[in-house]
Design a protein around this motif. Structure first.
Motif, short mmCIF file in Angstrom:
data_model
loop_
_atom_site.label_atom_id
_atom_site.label_comp_id
_atom_site.label_asym_id
_atom_site.label_seq_id
_atom_site.Cartn_x
_atom_site.Cartn_y
_atom_site.Cartn_z
N GLN A 8 61.08 62.00 40.94
CA GLN A 8 60.60 62.92 41.97
C GLN A 8 59.40 63.75 41.51
N ALA A 9 58.63 63.22 40.57
CA ALA A 9 57.44 63.89 40.07
C ALA A 9 56.18 63.19 40.56
N THR A 10 55.14 63.98 40.77
CA THR A 10 53.85 63.44 41.14
C THR A 10 53.06 63.14 39.87
N PRO A 11 52.49 61.94 39.76
CA PRO A 11 51.70 61.64 38.57
C PRO A 11 50.50 62.57 38.45
N ILE A 12 50.13 62.89 37.23
CA ILE A 12 48.96 63.73 36.96
C ILE A 12 47.80 62.81 36.64
N GLY A 13 46.64 63.14 37.18
CA GLY A 13 45.44 62.36 36.92
C GLY A 13 44.74 61.99 38.21
N TYR A 14 43.76 61.12 38.09
CA TYR A 14 43.00 60.66 39.25
C TYR A 14 43.75 59.50 39.90
N LEU A 15 44.06 59.65 41.19
CA LEU A 15 44.76 58.62 41.95
C LEU A 15 43.83 58.11 43.03
N PRO A 16 43.30 56.89 42.87
CA PRO A 16 42.37 56.37 43.87
C PRO A 16 43.06 56.03 45.18
N PHE A 17 42.31 56.14 46.27
CA PHE A 17 42.81 55.72 47.58
C PHE A 17 42.74 54.20 47.64
N ARG A 18 43.84 53.55 48.01
CA ARG A 18 43.87 52.09 48.12
C ARG A 18 43.67 51.65 49.57
N HIS A 19 44.55 52.08 50.46
CA HIS A 19 44.42 51.76 51.88
C HIS A 19 45.29 52.72 52.69
N VAL A 20 45.16 52.63 54.01
CA VAL A 20 45.82 53.57 54.92
C VAL A 20 46.75 52.83 55.85
N ARG A 120 43.15 63.64 57.62
CA ARG A 120 42.12 62.88 58.33
C ARG A 120 40.73 63.23 57.80
N GLU A 121 40.49 64.51 57.58
CA GLU A 121 39.18 64.93 57.06
C GLU A 121 38.93 64.34 55.68
N LEU A 122 39.93 64.35 54.84
CA LEU A 122 39.81 63.84 53.48
C LEU A 122 39.45 62.36 53.46
N ILE A 123 40.12 61.55 54.25
CA ILE A 123 39.87 60.11 54.22
C ILE A 123 38.66 59.69 55.04
N SER A 124 38.14 60.59 55.88
CA SER A 124 36.95 60.25 56.67
C SER A 124 35.66 60.49 55.89
N GLY A 125 35.75 61.22 54.80
CA GLY A 125 34.56 61.55 54.02
C GLY A 125 34.26 60.53 52.94
N SER A 126 33.56 60.99 51.94
CA SER A 126 33.14 60.10 50.86
C SER A 126 34.13 60.08 49.71
N GLU A 127 35.23 60.80 49.83
CA GLU A 127 36.22 60.83 48.75
C GLU A 127 36.82 59.43 48.54
N THR A 128 37.06 59.10 47.30
CA THR A 128 37.63 57.80 46.97
C THR A 128 39.00 57.93 46.30
N GLY A 129 39.45 59.16 46.14
CA GLY A 129 40.73 59.40 45.50
C GLY A 129 41.02 60.88 45.45
N ILE A 130 42.08 61.22 44.72
CA ILE A 130 42.49 62.63 44.61
C ILE A 130 42.86 62.90 43.15
N GLU A 131 42.44 64.06 42.66
CA GLU A 131 42.74 64.46 41.29
C GLU A 131 43.96 65.37 41.33
N VAL A 132 45.01 65.01 40.59
CA VAL A 132 46.24 65.79 40.52
C VAL A 132 46.28 66.45 39.15
N ARG A 133 46.35 67.79 39.15
CA ARG A 133 46.38 68.55 37.89
C ARG A 133 47.59 69.46 37.89
N THR A 134 47.87 70.04 36.73
CA THR A 134 49.01 70.94 36.60
C THR A 134 48.63 72.39 36.79
N ASP A 135 47.34 72.72 36.82
CA ASP A 135 46.92 74.12 36.95
C ASP A 135 46.69 74.54 38.37
#
Length: 135
Positions: A8-20, A120-135
């Motif tokens: 039940q933990a979210t991985p830390i690091g850069y997680l690229p978007f694969r598909h929707v 919707r805003e996040l995936i409509s832009g130029s973002e290719t993934g999401i960075e998950v951090r602990t701070d």
């Protein structure tokens, strides 16, 4: 982070978007450059580390343990598959890490939840993934 199936933990690091995935019977198709797939009632995701389809989309019924993607709640009405443990897939390292709509409980089982307008805003832009951090 040592991520394991069911922790039940979210991985830390850069997680690229694969598909929707989205529920075409409930919401409008998202505008994105990502591959978009309308969900069907027989769509699932294998979360069985001992199965050859582990951490992959499957068609239901399925002989391995799995999660149904066509849900009664609205969590997966809009859902981004995040790149975690998929290249290569390692049994038991975690599966089905999604960016989806918030559940009624407010807690996920290791995924990331965002309100629909923000998602919707996040995936409509130029973002290719999401960075998950602990701070």
């Amino acid at each position: 982070m040592d991520k394991t199936e069911g922790d039940q933990a979210t991985p830390i690091g850069y997680l690229p978007f694969r598909h929707v995935f989205y529920r075409a019977d409930r919401i409008a198709r998202p505008l994105t450059r990502l591959r978009v797939e309308a969900l069907a009632p027989d769509d699932g995701w294998c979360d069985d580390p001992s199965h050859r389809d582990y951490n992959r989309q499957v068609t239901l019924p399925h002989d391995g343990r799995h999660e149904r993607l066509w849900r009664d709640d609205h969590c997966y009405d809009l859902c981004v598959v995040l790149g975690w443990n998929d290249d290569p897939v390692i049994a038991g390292r975690g599966s089905a890490i999604f960016l989806h709509l918030p559940p009624q409980s407010g807690a996920t089982e290791g995924c990331i939840a965002l309100a629909e307008p923000l998602l919707r805003e996040l995936i409509s832009g130029s973002e290719t993934g999401i960075e998950v951090r602990t701070d």
